[in-house]
Write a protein that holds these residues in place. Structure first.
Motif, PDB file in Angstrom:
ATOM      1  N   ALA A  83       0.836  -1.209   0.000  1.00 31.04           N
ATOM      2  CA  ALA A  83       0.000   0.000   0.000  1.00 31.04           C
ATOM      3  C   ALA A  83       0.866   1.252   0.000  1.00 31.04           C
ATOM      4  CB  ALA A  83      -0.936  -0.009   1.212  1.00 31.04           C
ATOM      5  N   ALA A  84       1.929   1.222   0.812  1.00 32.35           N
ATOM      6  CA  ALA A  84       2.831   2.378   0.864  1.00 32.35           C
ATOM      7  C   ALA A  84       3.520   2.582  -0.477  1.00 32.35           C
ATOM      8  CB  ALA A  84       3.861   2.192   1.979  1.00 32.35           C
ATOM      9  N   GLY A  85       3.889   1.493  -1.133  1.00 28.77           N
ATOM     10  CA  GLY A  85       4.567   1.582  -2.420  1.00 28.77           C
ATOM     11  C   GLY A  85       3.658   2.128  -3.511  1.00 28.77           C
ATOM     12  N   ILE A  86       2.405   1.704  -3.511  1.00 29.48           N
ATOM     13  CA  ILE A  86       1.437   2.230  -4.489  1.00 29.48           C
ATOM     14  C   ILE A  86       1.164   3.706  -4.178  1.00 29.48           C
ATOM     15  CG2 ILE A  86      -0.930   1.976  -5.388  1.00 29.48           C
ATOM     16  CD1 ILE A  86      -0.657  -1.063  -4.586  1.00 29.48           C
ATOM     17  N   GLY A  87       0.974   4.004  -2.893  1.00 26.58           N
ATOM     18  CA  GLY A  87       0.959   5.398  -2.449  1.00 26.58           C
ATOM     19  C   GLY A  87      -0.301   6.186  -2.739  1.00 26.58           C
ATOM     20  N   PHE A  88      -1.305   5.547  -3.251  1.00 28.90           N
ATOM     21  CA  PHE A  88      -2.554   6.239  -3.573  1.00 28.90           C
ATOM     22  C   PHE A  88      -3.669   5.215  -3.540  1.00 28.90           C
ATOM     23  CE2 PHE A  88      -5.899   7.841  -6.264  1.00 28.90           C
ATOM     24  CZ  PHE A  88      -5.907   9.204  -6.024  1.00 28.90           C
ATOM     25  N   PRO A  89      -4.858   5.544  -3.026  1.00 28.85           N
ATOM     26  CA  PRO A  89      -5.219   6.779  -2.346  1.00 28.85           C
ATOM     27  C   PRO A  89      -4.539   6.931  -0.981  1.00 28.85           C
ATOM     28  CG  PRO A  89      -7.032   5.200  -2.278  1.00 28.85           C
ATOM     29  CD  PRO A  89      -5.975   4.598  -3.153  1.00 28.85           C
ATOM     30  N   ALA A  90      -4.913   7.974  -0.266  1.00 27.31           N
ATOM     31  CA  ALA A  90      -4.143   8.400   0.898  1.00 27.31           C
ATOM     32  C   ALA A  90      -4.482   7.636   2.174  1.00 27.31           C
ATOM     33  CB  ALA A  90      -4.347   9.894   1.125  1.00 27.31           C
ATOM     34  N   LEU A  91      -5.361   6.652   2.073  1.00 26.76           N
ATOM     35  CA  LEU A  91      -5.714   5.885   3.261  1.00 26.76           C
ATOM     36  C   LEU A  91      -5.561   4.401   2.969  1.00 26.76           C
ATOM     37  CD1 LEU A  91      -6.842   5.958   6.173  1.00 26.76           C
ATOM     38  CD2 LEU A  91      -9.117   5.682   5.174  1.00 26.76           C
ATOM     39  N   ALA A  92      -4.838   3.708   3.850  1.00 29.01           N
ATOM     40  CA  ALA A  92      -4.728   2.249   3.771  1.00 29.01           C
ATOM     41  C   ALA A  92      -5.397   1.651   5.003  1.00 29.01           C
ATOM     42  CB  ALA A  92      -3.262   1.830   3.706  1.00 29.01           C
ATOM     43  N   VAL A  93      -6.156   0.601   4.799  1.00 29.53           N
ATOM     44  CA  VAL A  93      -6.832  -0.084   5.893  1.00 29.53           C
ATOM     45  C   VAL A  93      -6.323  -1.514   5.953  1.00 29.53           C
ATOM     46  CG1 VAL A  93      -9.054  -0.951   6.742  1.00 29.53           C
ATOM     47  CG2 VAL A  93      -8.898   1.358   5.778  1.00 29.53           C
ATOM     48  N   CYS A  94      -5.822  -1.897   7.134  1.00 35.71           N
ATOM     49  CA  CYS A  94      -5.313  -3.250   7.336  1.00 35.71           C
ATOM     50  C   CYS A  94      -6.388  -4.057   8.051  1.00 35.71           C
ATOM     51  CB  CYS A  94      -4.047  -3.210   8.186  1.00 35.71           C
ATOM     52  SG  CYS A  94      -2.776  -2.158   7.453  1.00 35.71           S
ATOM     53  N   ASP A  95      -6.821  -5.133   7.423  1.00 37.09           N
ATOM     54  CA  ASP A  95      -7.932  -5.889   8.011  1.00 37.09           C
ATOM     55  C   ASP A  95      -7.842  -7.355   7.619  1.00 37.09           C
ATOM     56  OD1 ASP A  95      -8.715  -5.788   5.332  1.00 37.09           O
ATOM     57  OD2 ASP A  95     -10.816  -5.930   5.893  1.00 37.09           O
ATOM     58  N   HIS A  96      -8.605  -8.165   8.326  1.00 38.26           N
ATOM     59  CA  HIS A  96      -8.602  -9.614   8.107  1.00 38.26           C
ATOM     60  C   HIS A  96      -9.744 -10.071   7.212  1.00 38.26           C
ATOM     61  CE1 HIS A  96      -5.430 -10.957  10.971  1.00 38.26           C
ATOM     62  NE2 HIS A  96      -5.673  -9.761  11.488  1.00 38.26           N
ATOM     63  N   GLY A  97     -10.508  -9.158   6.672  1.00 35.93           N
ATOM     64  CA  GLY A  97     -11.584  -9.590   5.786  1.00 35.93           C
ATOM     65  C   GLY A  97     -12.871  -9.886   6.545  1.00 35.93           C
ATOM     66  N   HIS A  98     -13.605 -10.882   6.051  1.00 38.41           N
ATOM     67  CA  HIS A  98     -14.977 -11.099   6.508  1.00 38.41           C
ATOM     68  C   HIS A  98     -15.191 -12.534   6.990  1.00 38.41           C
ATOM     69  CE1 HIS A  98     -16.040  -7.320   4.509  1.00 38.41           C
ATOM     70  NE2 HIS A  98     -15.253  -7.720   3.546  1.00 38.41           N
ATOM     71  N   ARG A 101      -8.657   5.089 -11.817  1.00 37.78           N
ATOM     72  CA  ARG A 101      -7.647   5.301 -12.873  1.00 37.78           C
ATOM     73  C   ARG A 101      -6.285   5.615 -12.252  1.00 37.78           C
ATOM     74  NH1 ARG A 101      -9.961   9.539 -15.210  1.00 37.78           N
ATOM     75  NH2 ARG A 101     -11.281   8.232 -16.506  1.00 37.78           N
ATOM     76  N   GLU A 102      -6.270   6.556 -11.317  1.00 37.20           N
ATOM     77  CA  GLU A 102      -5.004   6.959 -10.701  1.00 37.20           C
ATOM     78  C   GLU A 102      -4.372   5.804  -9.915  1.00 37.20           C
ATOM     79  OE1 GLU A 102      -3.644   9.846 -11.304  1.00 37.20           O
ATOM     80  OE2 GLU A 102      -2.026   9.968  -9.839  1.00 37.20           O
ATOM     81  N   THR A 103      -5.200   5.077  -9.177  1.00 40.37           N
ATOM     82  CA  THR A 103      -4.690   3.943  -8.401  1.00 40.37           C
ATOM     83  C   THR A 103      -4.099   2.887  -9.333  1.00 40.37           C
ATOM     84  OG1 THR A 103      -6.450   4.337  -6.785  1.00 40.37           O
ATOM     85  CG2 THR A 103      -5.275   2.241  -6.631  1.00 40.37           C
ATOM     86  N   THR A 104      -4.812   2.628 -10.426  1.00 41.67           N
ATOM     87  CA  THR A 104      -4.349   1.620 -11.388  1.00 41.67           C
ATOM     88  C   THR A 104      -3.005   2.015 -11.986  1.00 41.67           C
ATOM     89  OG1 THR A 104      -6.605   0.954 -11.904  1.00 41.67           O
ATOM     90  CG2 THR A 104      -4.934   0.489 -13.570  1.00 41.67           C
ATOM     91  N   LEU A 105      -2.854   3.271 -12.392  1.00 42.35           N
ATOM     92  CA  LEU A 105      -1.588   3.708 -12.987  1.00 42.35           C
ATOM     93  C   LEU A 105      -0.456   3.652 -11.971  1.00 42.35           C
ATOM     94  CD1 LEU A 105      -2.761   6.707 -15.202  1.00 42.35           C
ATOM     95  CD2 LEU A 105      -2.381   4.322 -15.864  1.00 42.35           C
ATOM     96  N   ARG A 106      -0.750   4.031 -10.731  1.00 48.30           N
ATOM     97  CA  ARG A 106       0.299   3.991  -9.707  1.00 48.30           C
ATOM     98  C   ARG A 106       0.663   2.552  -9.333  1.00 48.30           C
ATOM     99  NH1 ARG A 106       1.885   8.828  -7.661  1.00 48.30           N
ATOM    100  NH2 ARG A 106       0.745  10.570  -8.585  1.00 48.30           N
ATOM    101  N   PHE A 107      -0.328   1.672  -9.329  1.00 53.58           N
ATOM    102  CA  PHE A 107      -0.054   0.239  -9.122  1.00 53.58           C
ATOM    103  C   PHE A 107       0.828  -0.292 -10.254  1.00 53.58           C
ATOM    104  CE2 PHE A 107      -1.452  -4.000 -10.574  1.00 53.58           C
ATOM    105  CZ  PHE A 107      -1.080  -4.784  -9.496  1.00 53.58           C
ATOM    106  N   LEU A 108       0.474   0.031 -11.489  1.00 52.20           N
ATOM    107  CA  LEU A 108       1.241  -0.472 -12.641  1.00 52.20           C
ATOM    108  C   LEU A 108       2.669   0.062 -12.628  1.00 52.20           C
ATOM    109  CD1 LEU A 108      -1.471  -0.222 -15.448  1.00 52.20           C
ATOM    110  CD2 LEU A 108      -0.472  -2.326 -14.511  1.00 52.20           C
ATOM    111  N   ALA A 109       2.829   1.325 -12.279  1.00 51.50           N
ATOM    112  CA  ALA A 109       4.171   1.895 -12.220  1.00 51.50           C
ATOM    113  C   ALA A 109       4.975   1.252 -11.086  1.00 51.50           C
ATOM    114  CB  ALA A 109       4.086   3.409 -12.019  1.00 51.50           C
ATOM    115  N   GLN A 126      -2.141   7.592   5.298  1.00 52.43           N
ATOM    116  CA  GLN A 126      -2.459   7.224   6.678  1.00 52.43           C
ATOM    117  C   GLN A 126      -2.944   5.789   6.707  1.00 52.43           C
ATOM    118  OE1 GLN A 126      -5.211  10.617   7.583  1.00 52.43           O
ATOM    119  NE2 GLN A 126      -3.879  10.756   9.376  1.00 52.43           N
ATOM    120  N   THR A 127      -2.784   5.147   7.852  1.00 53.05           N
ATOM    121  CA  THR A 127      -3.153   3.737   7.959  1.00 53.05           C
ATOM    122  C   THR A 127      -4.110   3.518   9.124  1.00 53.05           C
ATOM    123  OG1 THR A 127      -1.006   3.080   7.073  1.00 53.05           O
ATOM    124  CG2 THR A 127      -2.248   1.392   8.242  1.00 53.05           C
TER     125      THR A 127
END
Ligand code: ZN
Length: 319
Positions: free
Chosen positions: A161-176, A215-223, A245-246
């Motif tokens: 998440a830090a490497g992708i860097g976008f969007p500005a919030l990362a949530v760490c969770d165990h799912g459902h 779109r922005e997340t996808t491009l930053r992930f690809l880069a 932020q996390t």
């Protein structure tokens, strides 16, 4: 009765029929090979049939003639049967056909005796997901809310998440409790595996801003994965990311009673200052925040037994 949270559909689902045949032997899945060694990077859209922002972005990547610099890139539209039912007049009803495609991702379920349209599609796509080293799974949200990365429970997800860097919030969770997500499947959910996956929730399902976030997340992930060089070619970043932020989810609220109701309308990412604040009722049982400064993540409108009503967590410092 009018729903105060009702949202209009302000984006248009793309025609994805040109991508049906694909080239993988699996409908609506295309792998583009650079001819050079490198990771197998995969992007998935329409895991939920009414979350159309990802389909718009994949359509754009195809139209831009995307070619990976290294390795292979697979673009897949997932729950087609659900998407084919999408109706802008009733957009809430096409999330899935019979069950949630994103709660099926264990060998036990995929190899098991159960059957549904959604499970058949998950089984069809599984060989591609098995081959993926790095996955971005594009989703959107019921409520107008800030976008976020769902980084999963592992440190490698947080780093991704830090490497992708976008969007500005990362949530760490165990799912459902209702079942494992694709982003947690196999090596993605194994701390010892080099594989990694990210799920992005881009904002309210049918808002134009949600498409821009996808779109922005996808491009930053690809880069970040080395698939594109944003300094060259037509696929350029459009936004300046804020410091990330996390939030760590500590208390997922799984509905155990017949009915759940919230104490008031929550859109998500509210910070509840006081520990012990009532946020809802699981049947007769009061659900209260466990500590001061509790963050509510993605309150659901699907308030049924076994489903996640909301996730409670707190901001943690980055590292
Ligand atoms: Zn979704």
């Amino acid at each position: 009765m009018t729903d105060p949270n009702a949202c209009t559909v302000d984006i248009t689902a793309p025609d994805i029929s040109p991508y049906r045949k694909g080239n993988t032997g699996i409908e609506y899945a295309t792998t583009i090979d650079s001819g050079k060694s490198g990771p197998h990077v995969m992007i998935t859209a329409l895991v939920h049939g009414n979350e159309i922002c990802g389909a718009i972005v994949l359509d754009e990547l195809f139209r831009a003639g995307i070619r990976p610099l290294h390795g292979q890139l697979t673009l897949a539209f997932c729950n087609i049967a659900a998407f084919e039912r999408f109706d802008a007049a009733q957009p809430e009803t096409s999330r899935w056909v019979e069950e949630d495609f994103n709660r099926l991702w264990t060998a036990e379920v995929l190899d098991g005796p159960r059957d549904s349209a959604d499970l058949r599609r998950a089984r069809a796509l599984r060989p591609l997901v098995d081959r993926a080293d790095l996955l971005l799974d594009i989703h959107s949200m019921q409520h107008p809310s800030e976008p976020l990365l769902l980084a999963g429970p592992l440190a490698k997800g947080r780093r991704f998440a830090a490497g992708i860097g976008f969007p500005a919030l990362a949530v760490c969770d165990h799912g459902h409790a209702a079942g494992r997500r694709m982003r947690d499947y196999g090596g993605f959910g194994d701390a010892a595996s080099p594989k990694n996956a990210m799920l992005v929730e881009c904002g309210q399902h049918w808002a134009p801003r949600t498409v821009a976030v996808a779109r922005e997340t996808t491009l930053r992930f690809l880069a970040h994965c080395g698939v594109i060089d944003p300094a060259q070619g037509p696929l350029r970043f459009a936004e300046t990311p804020l410091a990330q932020q996390t939030v760590e989810v500590t208390h997922p609220v799984t509905i155990t009673a017949e009915a759940f109701r919230f104490a008031r309308v929550f859109a998500g990412l509210e910070v509840i200052e006081q520990a012990g604040t009532l946020i809802g009722w699981d049947g007769e049982r009061e659900v209260r925040t466990p500590y001061d400064g509790c963050v509510l993540v993605m309150p659901s409108k699907r308030l049924y037994r076994g489903q996640t009503a909301v996730r409670m967590g707190r901001f943690v410092s980055a590292h």
